[in-house]
Write a protein that holds these residues in place. Sequence first.
Motif, PDB file in Angstrom:
ATOM      1  N   VAL A   1      20.976 -88.250   4.734  1.00 16.22           N
ATOM      2  CA  VAL A   1      19.874 -88.338   5.684  1.00 16.22           C
ATOM      3  C   VAL A   1      18.623 -87.767   5.026  1.00 16.22           C
ATOM      4  N   THR A   2      17.556 -88.539   5.081  1.00 19.46           N
ATOM      5  CA  THR A   2      16.288 -88.094   4.506  1.00 19.46           C
ATOM      6  C   THR A   2      15.261 -87.933   5.614  1.00 19.46           C
ATOM      7  N   LYS A   3      14.326 -87.063   5.387  1.00 17.39           N
ATOM      8  CA  LYS A   3      13.269 -86.796   6.356  1.00 17.39           C
ATOM      9  C   LYS A   3      12.215 -87.905   6.302  1.00 17.39           C
ATOM     10  N   LEU A   4      11.771 -88.330   7.485  1.00 16.90           N
ATOM     11  CA  LEU A   4      10.733 -89.359   7.559  1.00 16.90           C
ATOM     12  C   LEU A   4       9.406 -88.773   7.105  1.00 16.90           C
ATOM     13  N   LYS A   5       8.803 -89.400   6.121  1.00 17.38           N
ATOM     14  CA  LYS A   5       7.534 -88.925   5.593  1.00 17.38           C
ATOM     15  C   LYS A   5       6.407 -89.814   6.129  1.00 17.38           C
ATOM     16  N   MET A   6       5.491 -89.180   6.827  1.00 22.79           N
ATOM     17  CA  MET A   6       4.346 -89.906   7.387  1.00 22.79           C
ATOM     18  C   MET A   6       3.256 -90.031   6.333  1.00 22.79           C
ATOM     19  N   PRO A   7       2.726 -91.218   6.115  1.00 19.33           N
ATOM     20  CA  PRO A   7       1.618 -91.354   5.152  1.00 19.33           C
ATOM     21  C   PRO A   7       0.370 -90.658   5.658  1.00 19.33           C
ATOM     22  N   GLY A   8      -0.448 -90.181   4.734  1.00 15.79           N
ATOM     23  CA  GLY A   8      -1.652 -89.452   5.121  1.00 15.79           C
ATOM     24  C   GLY A   8      -2.670 -90.325   5.829  1.00 15.79           C
ATOM     25  N   ASN A   9      -2.683 -91.609   5.517  1.00 21.49           N
ATOM     26  CA  ASN A   9      -3.640 -92.538   6.130  1.00 21.49           C
ATOM     27  C   ASN A   9      -2.982 -93.358   7.231  1.00 21.49           C
ATOM     28  N   PHE A  10      -2.110 -92.702   7.994  1.00 22.58           N
ATOM     29  CA  PHE A  10      -1.352 -93.428   9.023  1.00 22.58           C
ATOM     30  C   PHE A  10      -2.278 -94.033  10.080  1.00 22.58           C
ATOM     31  N   ARG A  11      -3.317 -93.285  10.467  1.00 24.59           N
ATOM     32  CA  ARG A  11      -4.240 -93.777  11.494  1.00 24.59           C
ATOM     33  C   ARG A  11      -4.978 -95.029  11.035  1.00 24.59           C
ATOM     34  N   SER A  12      -5.414 -95.025   9.779  1.00 26.30           N
ATOM     35  CA  SER A  12      -6.131 -96.189   9.269  1.00 26.30           C
ATOM     36  C   SER A  12      -5.208 -97.397   9.149  1.00 26.30           C
ATOM     37  N   LEU A  13      -3.915 -97.146   8.867  1.00 23.98           N
ATOM     38  CA  LEU A  13      -2.968 -98.255   8.804  1.00 23.98           C
ATOM     39  C   LEU A  13      -2.777 -98.900  10.180  1.00 23.98           C
ATOM     40  N   LEU A  14      -2.764 -98.067  11.227  1.00 24.40           N
ATOM     41  CA  LEU A  14      -2.638 -98.607  12.575  1.00 24.40           C
ATOM     42  C   LEU A  14      -3.856 -99.437  12.967  1.00 24.40           C
ATOM     43  N   ASP A  15      -5.046 -98.956  12.560  1.00 26.81           N
ATOM     44  CA  ASP A  15      -6.275 -99.680  12.900  1.00 26.81           C
ATOM     45  C   ASP A  15      -6.334-101.038  12.224  1.00 26.81           C
ATOM     46  N   GLN A  16      -5.670-101.168  11.080  1.00 31.87           N
ATOM     47  CA  GLN A  16      -5.695-102.436  10.348  1.00 31.87           C
ATOM     48  C   GLN A  16      -4.742-103.469  10.937  1.00 31.87           C
ATOM     49  N   GLN A  17      -3.820-103.019  11.788  1.00 26.52           N
ATOM     50  CA  GLN A  17      -2.858-103.947  12.376  1.00 26.52           C
ATOM     51  C   GLN A  17      -3.487-104.623  13.593  1.00 26.52           C
ATOM     52  N   MET A  18      -3.849-105.886  13.422  1.00 28.14           N
ATOM     53  CA  MET A  18      -4.440-106.677  14.490  1.00 28.14           C
ATOM     54  C   MET A  18      -3.469-107.780  14.864  1.00 28.14           C
ATOM     55  N   PHE A  19      -3.018-107.766  16.121  1.00 25.90           N
ATOM     56  CA  PHE A  19      -2.017-108.727  16.570  1.00 25.90           C
ATOM     57  C   PHE A  19      -2.611-109.838  17.427  1.00 25.90           C
ATOM     58  N   GLY A  20      -3.940-109.912  17.506  1.00 19.06           N
ATOM     59  CA  GLY A  20      -4.555-110.967  18.292  1.00 19.06           C
ATOM     60  C   GLY A  20      -5.521-110.407  19.304  1.00 19.06           C
ATOM     61  N   PRO A  21      -6.082-111.270  20.143  1.00 22.36           N
ATOM     62  CA  PRO A  21      -7.070-110.808  21.132  1.00 22.36           C
ATOM     63  C   PRO A  21      -6.450-109.870  22.154  1.00 22.36           C
ATOM     64  N   SER A  22      -7.303-108.983  22.676  1.00 20.99           N
ATOM     65  CA  SER A  22      -6.850-107.996  23.656  1.00 20.99           C
ATOM     66  C   SER A  22      -7.902-107.837  24.731  1.00 20.99           C
ATOM     67  N   THR A  23      -7.462-107.451  25.918  1.00 24.35           N
ATOM     68  CA  THR A  23      -8.391-107.190  27.025  1.00 24.35           C
ATOM     69  C   THR A  23      -8.917-105.759  26.984  1.00 24.35           C
ATOM     70  N   GLU A  24      -8.438-104.953  26.044  1.00 21.47           N
ATOM     71  CA  GLU A  24      -8.892-103.572  25.948  1.00 21.47           C
ATOM     72  C   GLU A  24     -10.353-103.519  25.530  1.00 21.47           C
ATOM     73  N   SER A  25     -11.140-102.667  26.194  1.00 21.19           N
ATOM     74  CA  SER A  25     -12.544-102.491  25.845  1.00 21.19           C
ATOM     75  C   SER A  25     -12.641-101.592  24.620  1.00 21.19           C
ATOM     76  N   LEU A  26     -13.113-102.174  23.506  1.00 23.08           N
ATOM     77  CA  LEU A  26     -13.181-101.436  22.248  1.00 23.08           C
ATOM     78  C   LEU A  26     -14.553-100.809  22.027  1.00 23.08           C
ATOM     79  N   ALA A  27     -15.527-101.127  22.856  1.00 23.31           N
ATOM     80  CA  ALA A  27     -16.866-100.579  22.698  1.00 23.31           C
ATOM     81  C   ALA A  27     -16.913 -99.138  23.195  1.00 23.31           C
ATOM     82  N   GLU A  28     -17.564 -98.277  22.413  1.00 26.37           N
ATOM     83  CA  GLU A  28     -17.708 -96.873  22.806  1.00 26.37           C
ATOM     84  C   GLU A  28     -18.736 -96.760  23.920  1.00 26.37           C
TER      85      GLU A  28
END
Length: 210
Positions: free
Chosen positions: A1-28
């Motif tokens: 059993v090995t420990k799960l290692k989180m990448p340092g740029n995990f947040r930026s990797l999530l932001d790059q994952q685009m699965f299509g249009p969304s109804t979520e308001s992305l404007a600040e």
Amino acid sequence: VTKLKMPGNFRSLLDQQMFGPSTESLAETDFPVQSFKPKVQMPFKRIPGQNPRKVEEERRRRLYLTFDITELLASKGIDSNQLMPRHYDPDNIPPIEETKDSVFPIYLPLKVFDNDEYDCRTPEEWMSLGLEPGSSDRKPVPGKALLPTDDVLGHEDPKSQELIYKWIDVGVLDYDKETELYLVHKTDKKGLVRDEEGRPILNGGMTREG
């Protein structure tokens, strides 16, 4: 059993994952979501043959977004820049040929014609739209105000002949019962209501330090 290692740029990797249009308001935005909802006089329980309450709210919200107060007033022959009374200048009276109506200046204040009998909300109800569920901080409420384009001269002499008044997007911060006036703050280029240090203005600009 090995420990799960989180990448340092995990947040930026999530932001790059685009699965299509969304109804979520992305404007600040600095405005609460509920502050854009129109008031609908409908029962919460749907009556057969009638639109659901949420559908009617969304339809009216989209309809109201298509309205522009400057265009609505112009369609009635009203120049928004002329709504603000100015200093009377007898030396610069335009000739009758150049005036559309009368050579006399506007002398009745707009407050004379103000009537709140048909307002859909009281001032307290308008300000309560800035309160989000579970939060003690009151955010600004979106609105439009007739303000001078020149902030410096507008503060020094609001009735100057040199000023140009336009309907400007603002955040309503507070309301004074005695004067019946609203405290507003112009939005920046991004539509945000921020102070000089770039922080959101909450609770009418009052901080914990006063």
